[in-house]
Design a protein around this motif. Structure first.
Motif, PDB file in Angstrom:
ATOM      1  N   LYS A  33       0.838  -1.203   0.000  1.00  0.00           N
ATOM      2  CA  LYS A  33       0.000   0.000   0.000  1.00  0.00           C
ATOM      3  C   LYS A  33       0.872   1.251   0.000  1.00  0.00           C
ATOM      4  CE  LYS A  33      -3.985   2.263   1.057  1.00  0.00           C
ATOM      5  NZ  LYS A  33      -3.984   3.207  -0.034  1.00  0.00           N
ATOM      6  N   GLU A  34       0.625   2.124  -0.979  1.00  0.00           N
ATOM      7  CA  GLU A  34       1.397   3.367  -1.103  1.00  0.00           C
ATOM      8  C   GLU A  34       0.600   4.526  -0.530  1.00  0.00           C
ATOM      9  OE1 GLU A  34       4.406   3.644  -2.253  1.00  0.00           O
ATOM     10  OE2 GLU A  34       4.744   1.803  -3.375  1.00  0.00           O
ATOM     11  N   TYR A  35       1.279   5.416   0.163  1.00  0.00           N
ATOM     12  CA  TYR A  35       0.619   6.639   0.627  1.00  0.00           C
ATOM     13  C   TYR A  35       1.222   7.851  -0.052  1.00  0.00           C
ATOM     14  CZ  TYR A  35      -1.642   3.809   4.130  1.00  0.00           C
ATOM     15  OH  TYR A  35      -2.408   2.856   4.750  1.00  0.00           O
ATOM     16  N   PHE A  36       2.025   7.597  -1.093  1.00  0.00           N
ATOM     17  CA  PHE A  36       2.665   8.671  -1.828  1.00  0.00           C
ATOM     18  C   PHE A  36       2.589   8.300  -3.291  1.00  0.00           C
ATOM     19  CE2 PHE A  36       5.319  12.370  -1.541  1.00  0.00           C
ATOM     20  CZ  PHE A  36       6.022  12.366  -2.737  1.00  0.00           C
ATOM     21  N   CYS A  57       6.372   7.108   4.395  1.00  0.00           N
ATOM     22  CA  CYS A  57       4.909   7.163   4.308  1.00  0.00           C
ATOM     23  C   CYS A  57       4.303   5.782   4.497  1.00  0.00           C
ATOM     24  CB  CYS A  57       4.472   7.750   2.965  1.00  0.00           C
ATOM     25  SG  CYS A  57       4.787   9.517   2.848  1.00  0.00           S
ATOM     26  N   LYS A  58       4.930   4.744   3.944  1.00  0.00           N
ATOM     27  CA  LYS A  58       4.430   3.376   4.128  1.00  0.00           C
ATOM     28  C   LYS A  58       4.446   3.008   5.599  1.00  0.00           C
ATOM     29  CE  LYS A  58       5.839   1.173  -0.133  1.00  0.00           C
ATOM     30  NZ  LYS A  58       5.300   0.077  -0.910  1.00  0.00           N
ATOM     31  N   ALA A  59       5.498   3.401   6.284  1.00  0.00           N
ATOM     32  CA  ALA A  59       5.621   3.029   7.699  1.00  0.00           C
ATOM     33  C   ALA A  59       4.635   3.806   8.567  1.00  0.00           C
ATOM     34  CB  ALA A  59       7.055   3.278   8.164  1.00  0.00           C
ATOM     35  N   THR A 102      -1.027  16.644  -6.604  1.00  0.00           N
ATOM     36  CA  THR A 102      -0.275  16.344  -5.393  1.00  0.00           C
ATOM     37  C   THR A 102      -0.033  14.852  -5.317  1.00  0.00           C
ATOM     38  OG1 THR A 102      -0.241  16.396  -2.976  1.00  0.00           O
ATOM     39  CG2 THR A 102      -2.379  16.154  -4.011  1.00  0.00           C
ATOM     40  N   SER A 103       1.119  14.479  -4.764  1.00  0.00           N
ATOM     41  CA  SER A 103       1.415  13.058  -4.577  1.00  0.00           C
ATOM     42  C   SER A 103       0.962  12.557  -3.226  1.00  0.00           C
ATOM     43  CB  SER A 103       2.930  12.823  -4.688  1.00  0.00           C
ATOM     44  OG  SER A 103       3.334  12.713  -6.018  1.00  0.00           O
ATOM     45  N   TRP A 104       0.651  13.489  -2.321  1.00  0.00           N
ATOM     46  CA  TRP A 104       0.368  13.128  -0.941  1.00  0.00           C
ATOM     47  C   TRP A 104      -1.030  12.556  -0.791  1.00  0.00           C
ATOM     48  CZ3 TRP A 104       4.433  13.232   2.247  1.00  0.00           C
ATOM     49  CH2 TRP A 104       5.526  14.006   1.860  1.00  0.00           C
ATOM     50  N   PRO A 155      15.714  -0.771   3.806  1.00  0.00           N
ATOM     51  CA  PRO A 155      14.341  -0.269   3.904  1.00  0.00           C
ATOM     52  C   PRO A 155      13.576  -0.785   5.125  1.00  0.00           C
ATOM     53  CG  PRO A 155      14.542  -1.862   2.111  1.00  0.00           C
ATOM     54  CD  PRO A 155      15.914  -1.582   2.587  1.00  0.00           C
ATOM     55  N   PHE A 156      13.805  -2.036   5.509  1.00  0.00           N
ATOM     56  CA  PHE A 156      13.047  -2.565   6.653  1.00  0.00           C
ATOM     57  C   PHE A 156      13.501  -1.913   7.943  1.00  0.00           C
ATOM     58  CE2 PHE A 156      10.685  -5.398   4.220  1.00  0.00           C
ATOM     59  CZ  PHE A 156      11.506  -5.956   3.269  1.00  0.00           C
ATOM     60  N   ASP A 157      14.812  -1.706   8.062  1.00  0.00           N
ATOM     61  CA  ASP A 157      15.331  -1.009   9.223  1.00  0.00           C
ATOM     62  C   ASP A 157      14.760   0.401   9.282  1.00  0.00           C
ATOM     63  OD1 ASP A 157      18.122   0.871   9.967  1.00  0.00           O
ATOM     64  OD2 ASP A 157      17.323  -0.564  11.416  1.00  0.00           O
ATOM     65  N   LEU A 158      14.712   1.069   8.122  1.00  0.00           N
ATOM     66  CA  LEU A 158      14.178   2.423   8.054  1.00  0.00           C
ATOM     67  C   LEU A 158      12.728   2.447   8.521  1.00  0.00           C
ATOM     68  CD1 LEU A 158      14.729   4.849   5.080  1.00  0.00           C
ATOM     69  CD2 LEU A 158      12.558   4.743   6.191  1.00  0.00           C
ATOM     70  N   MET A 159      11.922   1.517   7.994  1.00  0.00           N
ATOM     71  CA  MET A 159      10.488   1.515   8.337  1.00  0.00           C
ATOM     72  C   MET A 159      10.275   1.168   9.809  1.00  0.00           C
ATOM     73  SD  MET A 159       8.450   0.215   4.947  1.00  0.00           S
ATOM     74  CE  MET A 159       9.322  -1.271   4.601  1.00  0.00           C
ATOM     75  N   GLU A 160      11.087   0.267  10.353  1.00  0.00           N
ATOM     76  CA  GLU A 160      10.970  -0.053  11.791  1.00  0.00           C
ATOM     77  C   GLU A 160      11.258   1.179  12.623  1.00  0.00           C
ATOM     78  OE1 GLU A 160      10.166  -4.188  11.703  1.00  0.00           O
ATOM     79  OE2 GLU A 160      10.506  -3.025  13.522  1.00  0.00           O
ATOM     80  N   LYS A 161      12.298   1.930  12.237  1.00  0.00           N
ATOM     81  CA  LYS A 161      12.674   3.109  13.007  1.00  0.00           C
ATOM     82  C   LYS A 161      11.589   4.178  12.923  1.00  0.00           C
ATOM     83  CE  LYS A 161      17.658   2.478  13.031  1.00  0.00           C
ATOM     84  NZ  LYS A 161      18.909   2.571  12.294  1.00  0.00           N
ATOM     85  N   VAL A 162      10.976   4.329  11.758  1.00  0.00           N
ATOM     86  CA  VAL A 162       9.895   5.313  11.615  1.00  0.00           C
ATOM     87  C   VAL A 162       8.728   4.920  12.514  1.00  0.00           C
ATOM     88  CG1 VAL A 162       8.182   6.272  10.041  1.00  0.00           C
ATOM     89  CG2 VAL A 162      10.536   6.003   9.283  1.00  0.00           C
ATOM     90  N   LYS A 163       8.394   3.618  12.498  1.00  0.00           N
ATOM     91  CA  LYS A 163       7.285   3.148  13.341  1.00  0.00           C
ATOM     92  C   LYS A 163       7.593   3.401  14.813  1.00  0.00           C
ATOM     93  CE  LYS A 163       4.967  -0.327  10.597  1.00  0.00           C
ATOM     94  NZ  LYS A 163       5.751  -1.076   9.607  1.00  0.00           N
ATOM     95  N   LYS A 164       8.843   3.122  15.180  1.00  0.00           N
ATOM     96  CA  LYS A 164       9.241   3.314  16.569  1.00  0.00           C
ATOM     97  C   LYS A 164       9.125   4.791  16.944  1.00  0.00           C
ATOM     98  CE  LYS A 164      12.834   0.661  18.910  1.00  0.00           C
ATOM     99  NZ  LYS A 164      14.166   0.070  18.742  1.00  0.00           N
TER     100      LYS A 164
END
Lengths: 307, 237
Positions: A15-18, A38-40, A64-66, A198-207
């Motif tokens: 699922k994309e949010y952008f 945005c995914k996270a 807009t892409s948002w 990317p997975f590390d990035l998304m985990e950190k955003v969620k955190k």
């Protein structure tokens, strides 16, 4: 479900949010980072965006892409506006004028908007303890306005306002350690991330989004236009930066440092610098000096992590 | 194409499309735990329950596997739906009372008190995602749900003479509650749940860790790709 010919153990959510159709340069590392962030974050998010590359390319009128509510602020004050949004939501929820439930208030800005002109507003927001996330997309210069230096530009890098020549090595100062400045504000969560992980990035955003209080994320964003590198190797550069120590990945939770990944031996910095034209002018002794300093910084992170 | 009503909205659905995918397309959020994009849904966790009214009869169904039919009325947030979801998550709480993920889901679904006197550290909610992924995607069927005195647990598949696990970690990444413990340290990957120990192969050029050697061997044997010259992505051209 299709059967994969060759599978991958881990898949990112689809699922994309952008939305696609924005005007980023081919190979823009920052745009990849924005999509992953945005995914996270998911649907319940309000984005507050400083002027810069992402803001410009994602919002050319009338498109807009948002796919989440989005505000464009001045260059320097996304942290201040985010503070206002966070406070307003709190008040309105108390008065029953806003739906219950958590909303991610996320300020986004480039390295110029964060480390330079926006540092005051960010410092204030962090000191006041607002429950928000600040994401700094670090492409190491003011790219949107034509590649001028920022305090995030690494030592020795070429920009139009740090040109190399007989009297100059390029950028004359070392990269400002913004994560350390964030940690000094005693905020509960600070982290660095790279779109090559990317997975590390998304985990950190969620955190960061789940943390109560301010959270600061600095995401490495390769810029083929400004760095004079090929568009197709942006992700590779984002990985090499981590493997060489040019941009180490770590988290700081309530003051406790944690190196996300360490390598038995750091890769030679030339692997990272050679594909980028902005380092083309550096001599061998320049590179030796830079590598030594980067290794010292990684060692410092190792020491802080083991304490 | 069939016409259904979902939360009062009349929408189109493809033949055989699940209610969950129609809801997602319409921007209606339905919670899930055992759903994974890569495998067929099985409806094991049941937190996606919704109310369906058809021919005057109302019942609660798992939206991830229930297919849309002409004239169906779906209510994703009615009392019937909410009660069905709470019942489902309470079953999961019985299986994994101290799992943070399950407790958060229960709170989200409206369970007032998720506290428990149980000291169980069990995280498995028996959704079988791990088993399905290992069988359908990875293709080694290394694990299975095995009956124990404390209920069903994921363990090495008793049908295999030796452990066929290749240490790829697909199960660990897919597990919604983090039940599968996979740790990489000093060049060895350990999967605690079935005592798997795997030597991690190194990049031939720079020496950074790549993937478990048995996983690379599996790739070579199954797909014919030459892994003997395996280098990491940073060393590749």
């Amino acid at each position: 479900m299709e059967k994969y010919g060759l599978y991958t153990p881990r898949v990112a959510p689809q699922k994309e949010y952008f939305a696609a159709g924005h005007r980023a340069c081919v190979g823009c590392g920052e745009m990849l980072a924005v999509r992953l962030v945005c995914k996270a974050l998911g649907k319940e998010t309000i984005v507050i965006n400083s002027t810069g590359c992402i803001e410009i390319v994602s919002s050319l009128f009338p498109d807009t892409s948002w796919e989440v509510p989005w505000m464009h602020t001045l260059f320097e004050n996304s942290a201040a506006v985010a503070s206002g949004v966070e406070s307003a939501i709190k008040v309105m929820q108390r008065k029953g004028k806003y739906a219950d439930g958590k909303v991610n208030v996320v300020a986004m800005g480039g390295d110029g908007a964060t480390l330079d002109i926006g540092m005051q507003a960010l410092s204030g927001a962090m000191e006041r303890g607002h429950d928000f996330v600040y994401v700094c997309y670090d492409n190491e210069a003011y790219m949107n306005t034509g590649i001028q230096r920022s305090s995030a530009t690494p030592y020795g890098a070429m920009t139009t306002t740090s040109p190399p020549g007989k009297k100059s090595i390029g950028q004359q100062t070392w990269k400002k350690d913004m994560p350390a400045i964030a940690v000094a504000h005693n905020i509960p969560y600070v982290a660095t991330a790279s779109p090559a992980y990317p997975f590390d990035l998304m985990e950190k955003v969620k955190k960061a989004a789940a943390t109560k209080g301010p959270a600061y994320l600095q995401i490495f964003s390769p810029c083929p236009t400004g760095w004079r590198s090929a568009g197709e190797i942006s992700v590779k550069l984002a990985r090499l930066a981590v493997e060489t120590g040019a941009f180490p990945l770590y988290e700081v939770e309530n003051g406790k440092y944690n190196l996300t990944m360490d390598f038995e031996k750091l890769r030679p910095i030339t692997d990272y610098m050679k594909p980028q034209g902005r380092y083309r002018h550096l001599t061998e002794s320049d590179i030796v000096l830079i590598e030594k300093k980067l290794h010292e910084q990684v060692q410092e992170l190792r020491d802080k992590s083991s304490r | 194409m069939v016409k259904i009503t979902i939360d009062g909205r009349q929408v189109d659905a493809e033949d055989e499309q699940t209610i969950l995918s129609v809801a997602q397309r319409e921007g209606i959020e339905i919670p899930t735990l055992c759903k994974h994009e890569a495998v067929k849904p099985l409806g094991t966790c049941r937190v996606c329950m919704v109310e369906v009214v058809q021919d005057g009869k109302s019942r609660s169904v798992a939206s991830c596997i229930f297919k849309a039919k002409e004239g169906m009325e779906v209510k994703t947030d009615s009392d019937v739906a909410k009660e069905a979801r709470i019942n489902a998550v309470q079953t999961l709480l019985e299986r994994a009372p101290n799992s943070q993920v399950v407790q958060d889901m229960a709170t989200r679904l409206g369970v007032q008190d998720v506290s428990t006197t149980s000291t169980s550290t069990e995280k498995c909610i028996q959704c079988t995602l791990c088993v399905r992924i290992c069988e359908d995607i990875v293709g080694v069927s290394a694990i299975a749900m095995v009956k124990t005195e404390n209920g069903r647990k994921v363990a090495a598949n008793p049908k295999n003479k030796t452990l066929t696990c290749i240490g790829c970690g697909s199960c660990a990444y897919a597990c919604p509650t983090g039940n599968i413990e996979m740790i990489d340290a000093d060049g060895i990957r350990t999967i605690k749940n079935w005592d798997g120990k795997f030597e991690i192969a190194k990049c031939k050029t720079c020496g950074n860790y790549l993937a478990p050697q048995v996983q690379l061997d599996h790739i070579k044997n199954t797909y014919g790709i030459d892994v003997d010259v395996a280098v990491c992505r940073s060393c590749s051209a």
